[in-house]
Design a protein around this motif. Structure first.
Motif, PDB file in Angstrom:
ATOM      1  N   GLY A  76     -73.438 -43.406  51.351  1.00 29.60           N
ATOM      2  CA  GLY A  76     -72.745 -43.576  50.075  1.00 29.60           C
ATOM      3  C   GLY A  76     -72.475 -42.239  49.401  1.00 29.60           C
ATOM      4  N   ASP A  77     -72.961 -41.155  50.011  1.00 28.41           N
ATOM      5  CA  ASP A  77     -72.795 -39.826  49.433  1.00 28.41           C
ATOM      6  C   ASP A  77     -71.353 -39.337  49.593  1.00 28.41           C
ATOM      7  N   ASN A  78     -71.046 -38.202  48.926  1.00 35.40           N
ATOM      8  CA  ASN A  78     -69.679 -37.675  48.955  1.00 35.40           C
ATOM      9  C   ASN A  78     -69.348 -37.063  50.319  1.00 35.40           C
ATOM     10  N   GLU A  79     -68.067 -36.828  50.507  1.00 29.21           N
ATOM     11  CA  GLU A  79     -67.542 -36.322  51.788  1.00 29.21           C
ATOM     12  C   GLU A  79     -68.163 -34.986  52.187  1.00 29.21           C
ATOM     13  N   ALA A  80     -68.242 -34.053  51.242  1.00 32.42           N
ATOM     14  CA  ALA A  80     -68.736 -32.708  51.570  1.00 32.42           C
ATOM     15  C   ALA A  80     -70.209 -32.737  51.960  1.00 32.42           C
ATOM     16  N   THR A  81     -71.026 -33.467  51.207  1.00 31.89           N
ATOM     17  CA  THR A  81     -72.459 -33.568  51.534  1.00 31.89           C
ATOM     18  C   THR A  81     -72.650 -34.239  52.886  1.00 31.89           C
ATOM     19  N   GLU A 121     -69.438 -37.724  64.096  1.00 33.93           N
ATOM     20  CA  GLU A 121     -68.698 -38.701  63.287  1.00 33.93           C
ATOM     21  C   GLU A 121     -69.533 -39.132  62.090  1.00 33.93           C
ATOM     22  N   TYR A 122     -68.883 -39.238  60.931  1.00 35.18           N
ATOM     23  CA  TYR A 122     -69.570 -39.732  59.740  1.00 35.18           C
ATOM     24  C   TYR A 122     -68.548 -40.438  58.842  1.00 35.18           C
ATOM     25  N   ARG A 123     -69.074 -41.318  57.993  1.00 34.02           N
ATOM     26  CA  ARG A 123     -68.240 -41.998  57.001  1.00 34.02           C
ATOM     27  C   ARG A 123     -68.961 -41.907  55.661  1.00 34.02           C
ATOM     28  N   ALA A 124     -68.246 -41.403  54.652  1.00 32.35           N
ATOM     29  CA  ALA A 124     -68.877 -41.109  53.361  1.00 32.35           C
ATOM     30  C   ALA A 124     -68.359 -42.042  52.269  1.00 32.35           C
ATOM     31  N   GLU A 125     -69.045 -41.966  51.101  1.00 25.23           N
ATOM     32  CA  GLU A 125     -68.678 -42.713  49.897  1.00 25.23           C
ATOM     33  C   GLU A 125     -68.562 -44.208  50.167  1.00 25.23           C
ATOM     34  N   LEU A 126     -69.541 -44.741  50.904  1.00 18.99           N
ATOM     35  CA  LEU A 126     -69.543 -46.168  51.247  1.00 18.99           C
ATOM     36  C   LEU A 126     -70.474 -46.940  50.322  1.00 18.99           C
ATOM     37  N   LEU A 127     -69.979 -48.024  49.761  1.00 21.72           N
ATOM     38  CA  LEU A 127     -70.833 -48.958  49.038  1.00 21.72           C
ATOM     39  C   LEU A 127     -71.543 -49.838  50.072  1.00 21.72           C
ATOM     40  N   PRO A 128     -72.599 -50.580  49.669  1.00 19.80           N
ATOM     41  CA  PRO A 128     -73.295 -51.436  50.646  1.00 19.80           C
ATOM     42  C   PRO A 128     -72.350 -52.353  51.418  1.00 19.80           C
TER      43      PRO A 128
END
Length: 674
Positions: free
Chosen positions: A522-527, A539-546
Motif C-alpha cells: 500500500g506504500d507509494n511508488e518510490a518507496t 516486479e512490484y505493485r504500489a499504492e494498493l488498498l486491501p
C-alpha cells in the motif's frame, strides 16, 4: 463404533494413530472388543509406547513361518515322508498368512477386494492345487513385506510422535505462598508458573519476572535461543536455558501453540492429496478388474482349449499376487506423512497433502511488504512542520489518533512519542479508514492522519507538501500526514528496515525454480521501488488498498495459474484466501495466522520459504516416481504371466520389492533440511 448407542460421530486419523469420538465415549474394553478381529488395541490418553519390534505378533509369526519352511526343506532333502513335509509347509502357511487372512476374509465376504483379500485368495488357491511350498513361501514373504512396511511407516510417523512427546505433562505453579507440581490439565489461566534453568515450559504465557534465553526450536524450528524479559511472550515446549522465570499462564493446555501445531499436523496427515485420491479411485477399479482377469485365466483356457487346470490356476494365482496394488496404495501417503512431519520439525506447518502439492507446483509468489519483506517495526526518522509551531505538539496530536490503531506505522508514531516523553492527548469519535488512515476528534477539533492519498482525496492543499514527499520517497521512506481538509499540519517520515534474510530468500526462490516474485504494498511508488531493489525483486505493485491486493492476486493467478501469497495472516488474509496457497509469517505469536493460512512459517524467517518449496517439489517428484514405478512394475509382471514365465515366487518378490522400494524412496524426504 458409529453404531454404538450414544456415539454421535467417530473419526480415525491413520497418520496419527488416533481415534476421536464425539458423544458418549464407549469404555476401552468395548473399543478393544470391536478392534479385536483386526488386532487393534485402543489406549486412552497417554500410551506406554509400542512393544519391542521382536515381540510384535506379526514378527513372531513371520519368524516362526521361516523356521518351519527351513525344516520342511530339510525334511524334503533328507527323504523324510511326504506327509511330514506337507504338514510343515501347511503350518508355515498358517503362521505366515494368519494376519493377512484375518484382514482378507472379511473383505472377500463383503466383495471388497483389497491387498489382503488378493493374497488370501492366492495362498488358498496354491494350497487347493497342491503347491504347498509356494503357498508357504508366498505367505511368509507377504508377512515380511507387511512387517517392513509397518516399520518404515512407523518411522515416518515418528516425527509427529516426537512432537507430541515434547510437550511437558506437568508444571510447577505458585498459588498463594505455596509452589505445587501439578498436571498441565489442572493449570489455570492466570496461574504463575515457575520455570527453572534447563526446564521445559509447560504452558504458553507472558514473563512476569526474570530474564533468560529460551530455545523455541520445537515451535519455530530455530535453534538459536531467544532473549526473554518481563512482558515477553513464551510458548509451551520451549526450553529455558539460563535464568529462572516466572510466567503468567495465558492459555489452557489444549490451546497452547504447541498443542495447536500437533493438532494441525495430525489433521494435515489425515487429509488426502489429489494424487492420493487418484490412487484410491484407480485401485477401486483396478483390483476388481484383476480379480475378473484372473478368474478368466483360470477358467477360459481349460474350458475352451483343454489346457490343464493346474497350470491355468497357477498362472491366475501368479497374476493375482503380482497385480496386487500394494506399492501403488502406499506410494503417496508415506511420502506426504514424511514431508509434513519434516516440515513441522523445521518450523513450517503444512496443513495437508493438497497444500503440499500446490506449494510444489507454484511458479509465482506474491509478498506483502510491511512485516514480511521488512521487519514490520518502522521507526519515525524525522518530522516536518507546515502549520504547527512545535514538533512535540504535532507528535502529541498524531499519537492521540494513532493510539487506537494497530497498523505498524501507527505503532511507530506512538512508540516515538513515548520515547521522547510526549504526553499523548485523548481522542474520541475514532474512525478507521482502511488502507488510507484514520479520523478522530482531538481537543474538540476534527483531525485526519494517513497517507498522502487520503489528503489528495479530501482536496487538501498539497503544494508545500509535494516537494518534501518526493524527497522522502526517493529515500525509500513512507510519509504519514497529519491535518484536516483545510490544511496539512505536519508530516512524519517513517522508515522500515529490510529483513536480513529477505534478499537471500528471494535469490534462493529463483534458484529452486520460482519464476516470478512480486511485491504488493500500500506504500507509494518510490518507496516500493527502493525496497524491491533492496531485496532483489524485479516486479512490484504500489499504492494498493486491501481490495486492490485481492484483485492483483486474482490477476496474477489468471496469468500464472498457481500463485502463493505471503503475508502476516491478518491484514493480508483476503489476498491469501484468493491465492492458490496462503503463506503466513511468524505464526508462533499469531492465532489468526494459524487459522487462515494454508502454510505457516512459525518464525519470522523467510529463508524457510525456499526450503518449503524444495521439500514440496521433492515430495511431488517422489510421489510421481512411486506411482510410475508401481504401475510399470505391475504392467511388466502382468505381461510375463501370459507366456507362463512368472512363478509365484517371482510374483511375490516383485510385489514385495516394489512396495518396499516406494516406501524407502518416500523416507528420503525426512532427510531434506533448510
Amino acid at each position: 463404533m458409529k453404531k454404538i448407542p450414544g456415539v454421535i460421530d467417530a473419526r480415525l486419523n491413520f497418520g496419527a494413530s488416533k481415534i476421536t469420538i464425539r458423544g458418549k465415549s464407549p469404555s476401552r474394553a468395548e473399543l478393544n472388543k470391536l478392534g479385536a478381529f483386526d488386532g487393534i488395541r485402543v489406549e486412552e490418553g497417554e500410551t506406554e509406547g509400542p512393544a519391542p519390534w521382536y515381540r510384535e505378533r506379526q514378527v513372531v509369526f513371520t519368524g516362526s513361518a521361516f523356521l518351519l519352511i527351513v525344516l520342511a526343506l530339510i525334511s524334503g532333502w533328507t527323504g523324510m515322508s511326504a506327509p511330514v513335509t506337507v504338514i510343515l509347509y501347511l503350518a508355515a502357511t498358517v503362521l505366515g498368512g494368519w494376519e493377512t487372512a484375518k484382514k482378507g476374509l472379511p473383505g472377500i465376504w463383503k466383495f471388497r477386494f483389497d491387498m489382503n483379500a488378493l493374497m488370501t485368495v492366492a495362498v488358498s488357491g496354491a494350497l487347493a492345487i497342491g503347491y504347498w511350498e509356494e503357498a508357504a513361501v508366498v505367505a511368509f514373504l507377504f508377512g515380511v513385506s507387511e512387517t517392513l512396511q509397518a516399520y518404515t511407516t512407523a518411522k515416518a510417523r515418528r516425527s509427529l510422535k516426537s512432537l507430541v512427546e515434547w510437550a511437558p505433562r506437568s508444571a510447577t505453579v505458585r498459588r498463594g505462598d505455596r509452589e505445587r507440581h501439578i498436571p498441565v490439565e489442572e493449570v489455570q489461566i492466570g496461574d504463575i508458573m515457575i520455570v527453572k534453568p534447563g526446564e521445559k515450559l509447560a504452558m504458553d504465557g507472558v514473563v512476569t519476572a526474570g530474564r533468560s534465553a529460551v530455545n523455541q526450536a520445537a515451535i519455530t524450528g530455530e535453534s538459536i535461543p531467544v532473549a526473554v524479559e518481563p512482558d515477553s511472550e513464551v510458548y509451551a515446549g520451549s526450553i529455558n536455558e539460563e535464568g529462572a522465570l516466572e510466567v503468567r499462564v495465558t492459555k489452557r493446555a489444549e490451546d497452547t501453540t504447541l498443542a495447536r501445531i500437533i493438532t494441525l499436523v495430525e489433521d494435515a496427515q489425515e487429509q488426502r492429496a489429489p494424487s492420493q485420491a487418484f490412487v484410491d479411485r484407480f485401485a477401486k477399479v483396478y483390483t476388481p478388474a484383476i480379480m475378473l482377469l484372473a478368474a478368466g485365466m483360470a477358467l477360459v483356457p481349460p474350458l475352451l482349449f483343454g489346457t490343464p487346470w493346474i497350470s491355468s490356476v497357477y498362472e491366475a494365482l501368479a497374476l493375482l499376487i503380482v497385480a496386487c496394488p500394494c506399492a501403488l496404495v502406499v506410494s503417496t501417503p508415506v511420502a506426504i506423512v514424511s514431508a509434513i512431519g519434516n516440515a513441522a520439525h523445521n518450523g513450517v506447518l503444512i496443513k495437508g497433502g493438497l497444500h503440499l502439492e500446490n506449494m510444489g507446483a507454484l511458479k509465482a509468489i506474491a509478498f506483502d511488504k510491511t512485516g514480511t519483506l521488512t521487519r514490520g517495526e518502522p521507526e519515525v526518522t524525522e518530522i516536518r512542520l507546515f502549520r504547527e509551531k512545535r514538533k512535540e505538539e504535532a507528535l502529541a496530536l498524531a499519537a492521540a489518533l494513532e493510539a487506537r490503531s494497530e497498523h505498524p506505522l501507527a505503532r511507530a508514531i506512538v512508540r516515538y512519542a513515548k520515547e521522547l516523553g510526549v504526553a499523548v492527548k485523548e481522542a474520541c469519535e475514532f474512525e478507521a479508514k482502511p488502507g488510507r488512515g484514520a479520523r478522530a476528534m482531538v481537543e474538540g477539533r476534527p483531525l485526519w492522519i494517513g497517507s498522502p492519498r487520503l489528503f489528495e482525496e479530501m482536496d487538501a492543499p498539497m503544494e508545500a507538501v509535494r516537494p518534501v514527499l518526493k524527497e522522502l520517497q526517493d529515500q525509500g521512506k513512507t510519509a504519514v500526514l497529519l491535518g484536516c481538509p483545510e490544511q496539512v499540519l505536519a508530516l512524519f517520515a517513517v522508515a522500515d528496515a529490510v529483513r536480513d534474510t529477505s534478499r537471500q530468500a528471494i535469490a534462493e526462490l529463483e534458484r529452486v525454480g520460482v519464476d516470478k516474485t512480486v511485491m504488493l504494498t500500500g506504500d507509494n511508488e518510490a518507496t516500493a521501488r527502493v525496497i524491491a531493489q533492496a531485496v532483489g525483486m524485479k516486479e512490484y505493485r504500489a499504492e494498493l488498498l486491501p481490495e486492490d491486493k485481492v484483485e492483483a492476486v486474482k490477476e496474477l493467478r489468471k496469468a500464472d495459474r498457481r500463485i502463493g501469497m505471503v503475508g502476516d495472516g491478518i491484514n493480508d488474509a483476503p489476498a491469501m484466501a484468493v491465492a492458490t496457497t496462503g503463506i503466513a509469517m511468524g505464526g508462533a505469536g499469531t492465532d489468526t495466522a494459524l487459522e487462515t493460512a494454508d502454510i505457516v512459517l512459525m518464525a519470522d524467517d523467510l529463508t524457510k520459504l525456499p526450503f518449503t518449496v524444495r521439500l514440496s517439489r521433492a515430495a511431488l517428484r517422489v510421489i510421481k516416481q512411486n506411482i510410475t514405478f508401481s504401475l510399470l512394475t505391475k504392467f511388466a509382471a502382468v505381461y510375463l504371466v501370459f507366456p507362463g514365465w512368472l512363478t509365484l515366487w517371482l510374483a511375490i518378490f516383485a510385489d514385495m520389492g516394489a512396495a518396499l522400494l516406494v516406501t524407502l524412496n518416500s523416507l528420503r524426504l525426512i532427510r531434506i533440511q533448510p
